[in-house]
Design a protein around this motif. Structure first.
Motif, PDB file in Angstrom:
ATOM      1  N   LEU A 117      15.651  40.645  21.931  1.00 57.26           N
ATOM      2  CA  LEU A 117      16.771  41.313  22.637  1.00 57.26           C
ATOM      3  C   LEU A 117      18.465  39.847  22.460  1.00 57.26           C
ATOM      4  O   LEU A 117      18.669  38.815  22.576  1.00 57.26           O
ATOM      5  N   GLY A 118      19.372  40.542  22.520  1.00 56.73           N
ATOM      6  CA  GLY A 118      20.785  40.178  23.069  1.00 56.73           C
ATOM      7  C   GLY A 118      21.213  39.871  21.696  1.00 56.73           C
ATOM      8  O   GLY A 118      22.350  39.011  21.525  1.00 56.73           O
ATOM      9  N   ARG A 160      25.573  45.284  16.675  1.00 56.21           N
ATOM     10  CA  ARG A 160      26.553  45.226  17.995  1.00 56.21           C
ATOM     11  C   ARG A 160      28.139  46.997  17.518  1.00 56.21           C
ATOM     12  O   ARG A 160      28.803  45.819  16.729  1.00 56.21           O
ATOM     13  N   GLY A 170      28.267  45.829  23.250  1.00 55.24           N
ATOM     14  CA  GLY A 170      27.232  45.103  23.094  1.00 55.24           C
ATOM     15  C   GLY A 170      25.686  45.763  22.375  1.00 55.24           C
ATOM     16  O   GLY A 170      26.358  47.047  21.254  1.00 55.24           O
ATOM     17  N   ASP A 171      24.485  45.303  22.553  1.00 55.23           N
ATOM     18  CA  ASP A 171      23.607  45.601  21.167  1.00 55.23           C
ATOM     19  C   ASP A 171      22.874  47.277  22.202  1.00 55.23           C
ATOM     20  O   ASP A 171      21.875  47.682  21.465  1.00 55.23           O
ATOM     21  N   ARG A 172      23.157  47.360  22.789  1.00 55.08           N
ATOM     22  CA  ARG A 172      22.662  49.012  23.869  1.00 55.08           C
ATOM     23  C   ARG A 172      24.407  50.187  23.414  1.00 55.08           C
ATOM     24  O   ARG A 172      24.925  50.003  24.174  1.00 55.08           O
TER      25      ARG A 172
END
Lengths: 193, 449
Positions: free
Chosen positions: B371-372, B376, B402-404
């Motif tokens: 997570l995090g 990206r 972001g990563d999502r």
């Protein structure tokens, strides 16, 4: 000359920005000018976008501010550095200020004759979420606009039949808005008890 | 006896409203047609598309990019590979990376296999709905052979989750080319057999010809794509017009109809299967070998043994080792990952051998999964169009850095066709709804997502 520049020269009063990202052209329009530009896009010989391929919407409520951690994570201690929200240095350039606007309608046009594509974005403010309908220009706008109304709550003036399409009539709220919780349940969904 | 008012008669004539669905046998999904009938003639129609929602778009915003993959399977469960690759392509182009050449060939081959299974299902099911049950059985038999191929490659039949951003899950198994050629020969025989049964069949032709007509102009205005549009006589195929993967190296034809009726769409689909087989054969003949860095000693290890050895630090030569997994996981650690994955380490998941076997692979894996961290893409947007079996499958991905994904939008091909459905069936007879609806090839999963 690329298509976006041609539109900007033709409608300088309507076009907010024009850009190319990863080879795809985007024009950002004021919503007042949408109908005029749409007719021009369809009828002009050089543009000739006879297909409205897709219409969607993006809710910019949480753009660039999302906390990149598990949504269910509960921790009493301060979040570690890699989970803290990143500062908003720059939101992605939309041509309009972030305070006033919330949604972007995104139209994808395709021309079968010239085999080119164009994306048109129309920023919409939270205060007055009405946009002129394109149902008179492309037949496909009918269902796409119903879907955007259903999912985002943006009204299209001049749409002949602006009903919900994916959700049922009694559904309250607009599920794809960023402030609609993912896990929220509505009375008509789920077990009877 | 009171006098009857003028104009009143003992019988009266008015239109009848009939609900078809939500679970009509011809309707794969929870769709409802409210038709207005004058006798047997359809005077008006209102389409309610159902409540099947798995909230694809909302769920996609929740997790990292690679987590969207299982959801894309379920958009169109008859040709899920095309959906997988469509989403991968959108994110890859957003990132600005290119997958390896071998991977692109694999994607082409698997997409075309999916296209054949989709057309077999569509034609077989619509033939069954108008009475030709044998054809359905024959076609499902052929589809079964193709699904065995899919299973050998991906480890699953329907929910395959085979695409990865920056690659595919695994390389093709050994002997795949030979097996595929054999299967295609058999599929050709089945298609020929069904062609003999249907194409000149009087009953079939009478029900298909002249029903569900849509003109070129209306089809374009409705944003219809795929075989449906080509049945109206428009030569438009994303594989040709805006080639992706390695379609520009393949030679194939785009079949078109001229009347825009059900029969033409049937013919277009029949011909497309043959064209897809052509593509597969060409791709198999010219697929490049990826960099081979495995199996130099010919060793094969069970996966659990490999993990145990890795825990004890006995990792020498792991990259040269082929792992055997139990069938449910087949493929996830098969052989030369470098051949099918992009060289971008910040994007492509490392091979499981590396994840288990060395610290760099482990870190790489963690940096992509934790997570995090993760993938990206730069803030921006991309709309990628791939030619699905049913028409243009578009994925519109918006990233905020972001990563999502900030927003994932699917352009489902049958949504546009369903929007045109009232126009297709008004004026026809009630019974004509069945073949028309069959040729729409409505897929509930992508229709209401």
């Amino acid at each position: 000359m690329n298509l976006a520049e041609a539109i900007r020269q033709r409608f300088p009063q309507h076009v907010i920005a024009a850009r190319i990202f990863r080879g795809q052209q985007t024009v950002v329009l004021k919503r007042e000018g949408l109908l005029d530009v749409a007719r021009y896009l369809r009828d002009d010989a050089a543009q000739y976008f006879d297909m409205l391929m897709d219409l969607s919407c993006v809710d910019y409520l949480k753009f660039g501010t999302a906390q990149h951690s598990a949504p269910t994570l509960v921790t009493p201690s301060p979040l570690p550095y890699y989970m803290t929200p990143r500062p908003v240095t720059e939101t992605w350039e939309r041509g309009v200020s972030n305070d006033d606007y919330r949604f972007d309608l995104v139209y994808h046009f395709y021309s079968t004759a010239h085999n080119h594509r164009l994306r048109v974005r129309v920023p919409v403010a939270m205060a007055h979420t009405t946009v002129p309908s394109l149902t008179g220009v492309w037949a496909s706008a009918d269902w796409y606009e119903r879907e955007v109304w259903d999912m985002f709550g943006i009204r299209f003036t001049g749409h002949p039949n602006l009903r919900r399409i994916l959700m049922y009539e009694e559904f309250t709220g607009h599920p794809l808005r960023k402030d609609y919780p993912v896990r929220r349940r509505q009375p008509l969904i789920g077990p009877m008890n | 006896m009171a006098a009857q008012p003028l104009g009143h008669s003992a019988t009266e004539t008015r239109h009848m409203f009939l609900n078809m669905g939500p679970s009509h046998p011809a309707m794969h999904g929870i769709v409802q047609l409210i038709v207005e009938l004058d006798g047997e003639r359809v005077m008006g129609c209102d389409v309610e598309i159902g409540y099947l929602h798995r909230a694809f778009e909302k769920e996609s915003e929740r997790g990292p990019y690679n987590n969207v993959m299982p959801y894309t399977d379920r958009l169109n469960y008859v040709s899920p590979l095309i959906n997988n690759f469509g989403f991968c392509l959108a994110v890859e182009r957003l990132l600005g990376i290119e997958v390896t050449e071998r991977c692109q060939y694999i994607r082409v081959i698997m997409s075309e296999i999916s296209r054949i299974t989709d057309h077999l299902t569509c034609i077989g099911a619509s033939a069954m709905e108008i009475g030709a049950f044998t054809v359905f059985l024959y076609m499902i038999k052929a589809r079964e052979w193709l699904w065995e191929l899919v299973e050998a490659v991906t480890g699953a039949r329907l929910t395959i989750s085979y695409g990865r951003i920056g690659g595919v899950k695994a390389d093709l198994p050994e002997g795949f080319a030979e097996w595929t050629r054999r299967v295609l020969e058999e599929v050709r025989k089945v298609v020929l057999e069904c062609d003999t049964l249907l194409t000149r069949n009087r009953i079939f032709a009478d029900r298909m010809q002249g029903t569900g007509i849509i003109s070129k102009e209306r089809a374009i205005s409705y944003g219809i794509t795929g075989p449906f549009l080509r049945g109206s006589g428009i030569v438009l195929d994303t594989r040709k017009s805006q080639p992706y993967f390695v379609y520009d190296r393949m030679s194939f034809d785009i079949p078109t109809g001229e009347h825009g009726d059900n029969y033409d769409r049937y013919l277009v689909r029949m011909e497309e299967m043959e064209q897809s087989m052509r593509i597969i054969e060409q791709a198999l003949a010219s697929i490049p070998a990826g960099p081979i860095n495995i199996d130099s000693e010919g060793r094969v290890l069970p996966a659990n043994v490999m993990v145990d050895e890795a825990k004890m630090g006995q990792v020498a030569g792991f990259k040269q080792v082929r792992v055997t997994l139990d069938p449910t996981l087949q493929g996830s650690t098969r052989g030369p990952h470098e051949a099918v994955y992009s060289s971008e380490r910040r994007v492509a998941l490392p091979a499981k051998e590396d994840t288990y076997g060395n610290i760099e692979g482990l870190m790489n894996h963690f940096k992509l999964i934790m997570l995090g961290h993760g993938l990206r893409p730069p803030a921006g947007e991309y709309y990628s169009a791939v030619e699905g079996a049913n028409g243009e499958v578009g994925f519109y991905v918006v990233s905020d850095g972001g990563d999502r994904p900030y927003r994932v939008r699917v352009h489902p091909p049958c949504f546009a066709i369903m929007a045109a459905l009232p126009e297709l069936i008004v004026g026809d007879m009630l019974a004509d709804i069945i073949p028309t609806f069959g040729s729409v090839n409505m897929i509930g999963g992508e229709l209401d997502r």
